[in-house]
Write a protein that holds these residues in place. Structure first.
Motif, PDB file in Angstrom:
ATOM      1  N   SER A 185     -15.197   2.474  54.674  1.00  0.00           N
ATOM      2  CA  SER A 185     -16.158   1.705  53.889  1.00  0.00           C
ATOM      3  C   SER A 185     -17.093   0.940  54.815  1.00  0.00           C
ATOM      4  N   HIS A 186     -18.266   0.557  54.270  1.00  0.00           N
ATOM      5  CA  HIS A 186     -19.186  -0.338  54.977  1.00  0.00           C
ATOM      6  C   HIS A 186     -19.292  -1.685  54.268  1.00  0.00           C
ATOM      7  N   THR A 187     -18.548  -1.879  53.187  1.00  0.00           N
ATOM      8  CA  THR A 187     -18.739  -3.027  52.315  1.00  0.00           C
ATOM      9  C   THR A 187     -17.492  -3.908  52.285  1.00  0.00           C
ATOM     10  N   PRO A 188     -17.548  -5.106  52.857  1.00  0.00           N
ATOM     11  CA  PRO A 188     -16.354  -5.959  52.939  1.00  0.00           C
ATOM     12  C   PRO A 188     -15.706  -6.256  51.590  1.00  0.00           C
ATOM     13  N   ALA A 189     -16.502  -6.592  50.581  1.00  0.00           N
ATOM     14  CA  ALA A 189     -15.927  -6.958  49.288  1.00  0.00           C
ATOM     15  C   ALA A 189     -15.144  -5.803  48.676  1.00  0.00           C
ATOM     16  N   LEU A 190     -15.685  -4.598  48.756  1.00  0.00           N
ATOM     17  CA  LEU A 190     -14.984  -3.442  48.204  1.00  0.00           C
ATOM     18  C   LEU A 190     -13.753  -3.115  49.047  1.00  0.00           C
ATOM     19  N   ALA A 191     -13.880  -3.214  50.361  1.00  0.00           N
ATOM     20  CA  ALA A 191     -12.723  -2.970  51.217  1.00  0.00           C
ATOM     21  C   ALA A 191     -11.584  -3.925  50.857  1.00  0.00           C
ATOM     22  N   GLN A 192     -11.915  -5.182  50.625  1.00  0.00           N
ATOM     23  CA  GLN A 192     -10.892  -6.162  50.244  1.00  0.00           C
ATOM     24  C   GLN A 192     -10.211  -5.751  48.944  1.00  0.00           C
ATOM     25  N   LYS A 193     -11.005  -5.266  47.989  1.00  0.00           N
ATOM     26  CA  LYS A 193     -10.453  -4.859  46.695  1.00  0.00           C
ATOM     27  C   LYS A 193      -9.465  -3.695  46.854  1.00  0.00           C
TER      28      LYS A 193
ATOM     29  N   CYS B 283     -15.447   6.906  52.395  1.00  0.00           N
ATOM     30  CA  CYS B 283     -16.791   6.348  52.252  1.00  0.00           C
ATOM     31  C   CYS B 283     -17.042   5.710  50.882  1.00  0.00           C
ATOM     32  N   LEU B 284     -16.257   4.693  50.565  1.00  0.00           N
ATOM     33  CA  LEU B 284     -16.475   3.939  49.340  1.00  0.00           C
ATOM     34  C   LEU B 284     -17.300   2.698  49.647  1.00  0.00           C
ATOM     35  N   ASP B 285     -18.454   2.552  48.995  1.00  0.00           N
ATOM     36  CA  ASP B 285     -19.310   1.396  49.252  1.00  0.00           C
ATOM     37  C   ASP B 285     -19.694   0.628  47.996  1.00  0.00           C
ATOM     38  N   ALA B 286     -19.315   1.132  46.835  1.00  0.00           N
ATOM     39  CA  ALA B 286     -19.631   0.450  45.587  1.00  0.00           C
ATOM     40  C   ALA B 286     -18.426   0.549  44.649  1.00  0.00           C
ATOM     41  N   ASP B 287     -18.327  -0.383  43.713  1.00  0.00           N
ATOM     42  CA  ASP B 287     -17.222  -0.352  42.757  1.00  0.00           C
ATOM     43  C   ASP B 287     -17.191   0.957  41.984  1.00  0.00           C
ATOM     44  N   SER B 288     -18.367   1.509  41.711  1.00  0.00           N
ATOM     45  CA  SER B 288     -18.426   2.772  40.970  1.00  0.00           C
ATOM     46  C   SER B 288     -17.811   3.918  41.776  1.00  0.00           C
ATOM     47  N   ASP B 289     -17.961   3.865  43.109  1.00  0.00           N
ATOM     48  CA  ASP B 289     -17.341   4.885  43.962  1.00  0.00           C
ATOM     49  C   ASP B 289     -15.823   4.838  43.809  1.00  0.00           C
ATOM     50  N   TRP B 290     -15.265   3.654  43.847  1.00  0.00           N
ATOM     51  CA  TRP B 290     -13.820   3.445  43.770  1.00  0.00           C
ATOM     52  C   TRP B 290     -13.295   3.888  42.399  1.00  0.00           C
ATOM     53  N   LYS B 291     -14.035   3.537  41.360  1.00  0.00           N
ATOM     54  CA  LYS B 291     -13.641   3.937  40.010  1.00  0.00           C
ATOM     55  C   LYS B 291     -13.632   5.456  39.871  1.00  0.00           C
ATOM     56  N   GLU B 292     -14.689   6.074  40.376  1.00  0.00           N
ATOM     57  CA  GLU B 292     -14.809   7.532  40.297  1.00  0.00           C
ATOM     58  C   GLU B 292     -13.702   8.212  41.097  1.00  0.00           C
ATOM     59  N   TYR B 293     -13.393   7.668  42.263  1.00  0.00           N
ATOM     60  CA  TYR B 293     -12.369   8.239  43.137  1.00  0.00           C
ATOM     61  C   TYR B 293     -11.008   8.252  42.432  1.00  0.00           C
ATOM     62  N   GLN B 294     -10.752   7.215  41.648  1.00  0.00           N
ATOM     63  CA  GLN B 294      -9.483   7.137  40.919  1.00  0.00           C
ATOM     64  C   GLN B 294      -9.508   8.016  39.670  1.00  0.00           C
ATOM     65  N   GLU B 295     -10.566   7.906  38.881  1.00  0.00           N
ATOM     66  CA  GLU B 295     -10.615   8.622  37.602  1.00  0.00           C
ATOM     67  C   GLU B 295     -10.668  10.134  37.782  1.00  0.00           C
ATOM     68  N   ASN B 296     -11.281  10.610  38.868  1.00  0.00           N
ATOM     69  CA  ASN B 296     -11.395  12.054  39.097  1.00  0.00           C
ATOM     70  C   ASN B 296     -10.112  12.672  39.645  1.00  0.00           C
ATOM     71  N   GLY B 297      -9.131  11.834  39.971  1.00  0.00           N
ATOM     72  CA  GLY B 297      -7.853  12.346  40.442  1.00  0.00           C
ATOM     73  C   GLY B 297      -7.748  12.529  41.943  1.00  0.00           C
ATOM     74  N   VAL B 298      -8.804  12.161  42.680  1.00  0.00           N
ATOM     75  CA  VAL B 298      -8.777  12.359  44.128  1.00  0.00           C
ATOM     76  C   VAL B 298      -7.762  11.428  44.784  1.00  0.00           C
ATOM     77  N   LEU B 299      -7.690  10.192  44.322  1.00  0.00           N
ATOM     78  CA  LEU B 299      -6.728   9.251  44.899  1.00  0.00           C
ATOM     79  C   LEU B 299      -5.300   9.745  44.676  1.00  0.00           C
ATOM     80  N   ASP B 300      -4.991  10.192  43.463  1.00  0.00           N
ATOM     81  CA  ASP B 300      -3.649  10.715  43.184  1.00  0.00           C
ATOM     82  C   ASP B 300      -3.338  11.919  44.061  1.00  0.00           C
ATOM     83  N   TYR B 301      -4.327  12.773  44.263  1.00  0.00           N
ATOM     84  CA  TYR B 301      -4.138  13.941  45.126  1.00  0.00           C
ATOM     85  C   TYR B 301      -3.783  13.508  46.543  1.00  0.00           C
ATOM     86  N   LEU B 302      -4.508  12.529  47.066  1.00  0.00           N
ATOM     87  CA  LEU B 302      -4.232  12.021  48.410  1.00  0.00           C
ATOM     88  C   LEU B 302      -2.836  11.408  48.482  1.00  0.00           C
TER      89      LEU B 302
END
Length: 364
Positions: free
Chosen positions: A152-160, A117-136
């Motif tokens: 996601s619900h946001t095309p631009a973020l999904a593309q990123k 459920c990432l819908d904003a750039d800040s969500d994606w940044k937080e997901y990486q910085e908190n270590g959740v992405l590495d854990y996955l």
């Protein structure tokens, strides 16, 4: 039941899956009966971004003995500590939740582990910085997670996120309300959304569809932006016609819901026809083929929707699209310019002109 092949993974996935959101309210006996009935009638894909924690226990009971025959979407970031759905990017909470969900589901592996459920750039940044992405990603490296998904619900973020190359499956909200800029999650223009679907098709990234009814908005004439209610079958067909889509995940509350949605397989073309939405097509997509095949049957035997789809995909670089086109029995050059499709298209596409353009592009 019909099935589609996930290009990246080779998984054979039922076109109707299970959205487990509301089933936790059914109670154990009824929920287990509904889940088993779905499996017995060909459904083999389930999403576990559910509304209540009890869902995991019910699914564990229902599917433990046939776990290898089911595909699970499990979300790294969905939090059920309170007994109800919550969202978190706290690493330790995510770890505890994944351990708990696996235990409740009575399984030791995850088919599709989702960036949740990432819908904003800040969500994606937080997901990486908190270590959740590495854990996955480490869970995938260790073999606990087979493939990586993104919700996601946001095309631009999904593309990123797709640009990273790590995503095998996308969970996205596809319905005619959101695609045409109506509703809470109607993010991105109609063309931005279609570009995302086409990219997924071209790159072999499967799409599992959430919110096919726009949270029920489309099923009620008073809330539908089209001025009349659509049926679940119309909404399901709409989603399945989009490039990249593998499976649609309507939420099920009970056995009756499962039986109803399974009726899609036997529904007539008229019951699935969603051409009414052509009355509310945004100006920026008027004249764009959405592959609905409302123009069928073609007097010359062309599959107009597929011809358009393969052309659109070839133009954006899908190397397989030209091969798929070549294998069609009837090509764009077989068009007799009778105008039948032009008259029937609810989206005002001049298909006779498109067929000339496509024939010139492919050389046949």
């Amino acid at each position: 039941m019909q099935y589609r092949i996930q290009q990246k993974t080779g998984d054979k996935i039922s076109v109707i899956g299970i959205g487990t959101g509301p089933i936790y309210e059914a109670g154990e006996k009824n929920a287990v009966a509904a889940l088993l009935y779905a499996y017995d009638h060909g459904i083999n894909y389930a999403d576990f971004a559910t509304a209540g924690a009890e869902t995991f226990r019910y699914a564990g009971i229902a599917y433990e003995s046939i776990r290898r025959e089911m595909f699970y979407q499990i979300h790294f970031g969905a939090n059920y500590e309170t007994g109800e759905y919550g969202w978190t990017t706290d690493l330790e909470k995510v770890k505890r939740q994944i351990d708990w969900q696996l235990q409740e589901l009575r399984t030791d592996y995850i088919d599709y582990g989702f960036i949740h459920c990432l819908d904003a750039d800040s969500d994606w940044k937080e997901y990486q910085e908190n270590g959740v992405l590495d854990y996955l990603l480490n869970m995938k490296k260790d073999g606990v997670v087979r493939y990586i998904g993104l919700s996601s619900h946001t095309p631009a973020l999904a593309q990123k996120v797709l640009d990273t190359g790590i995503v095998d499956q996308l969970m996205f909200s596809i319905n005619p309300a959101y695609d045409y800029q109506h509703g809470e999650f109607a993010r991105g223009s109609a063309l931005e959304r279609m570009d995302l679907y086409r990219r997924c098709e071209a790159e072999g990234i499967g799409i599992s569809v959430m919110k096919p009814y726009s949270g029920g908005q489309l099923l009620n004439a008073d809330t539908s932006p089209f001025g009349q209610a659509l049926t679940p079958y119309q909404c399901i067909q709409y989603a399945l016609d989009k490039p990249g889509v593998l499976t649609v995940l309507p939420g099920i509350r009970n056995l009756e819901d499962v039986k109803y949605v399974l009726g899609f397989a036997d529904a007539s073309p008229e019951e699935r026809d969603y051409s009414i939405i052509g009355t509310l097509t945004p100006k920026d997509v008027t004249g764009t083929c959405v592959y609905c095949n409302h123009c069928q049957p073609c007097p010359a035997g062309l599959n107009v929707g597929l011809i358009n789809k393969y052309y659109d995909l070839a133009v954006i670089g899908d190397t397989m699209a030209a091969d798929h086109y070549e294998k069609l029995e009837k090509k764009a050059s077989d068009c007799i310019s009778c105008g039948h499709c032009d008259k029937r298209c609810p989206f005002q596409v001049v298909q006779t002109g498109r067929m000339k353009e496509i024939a010139e592009y492919f050389g046949c």
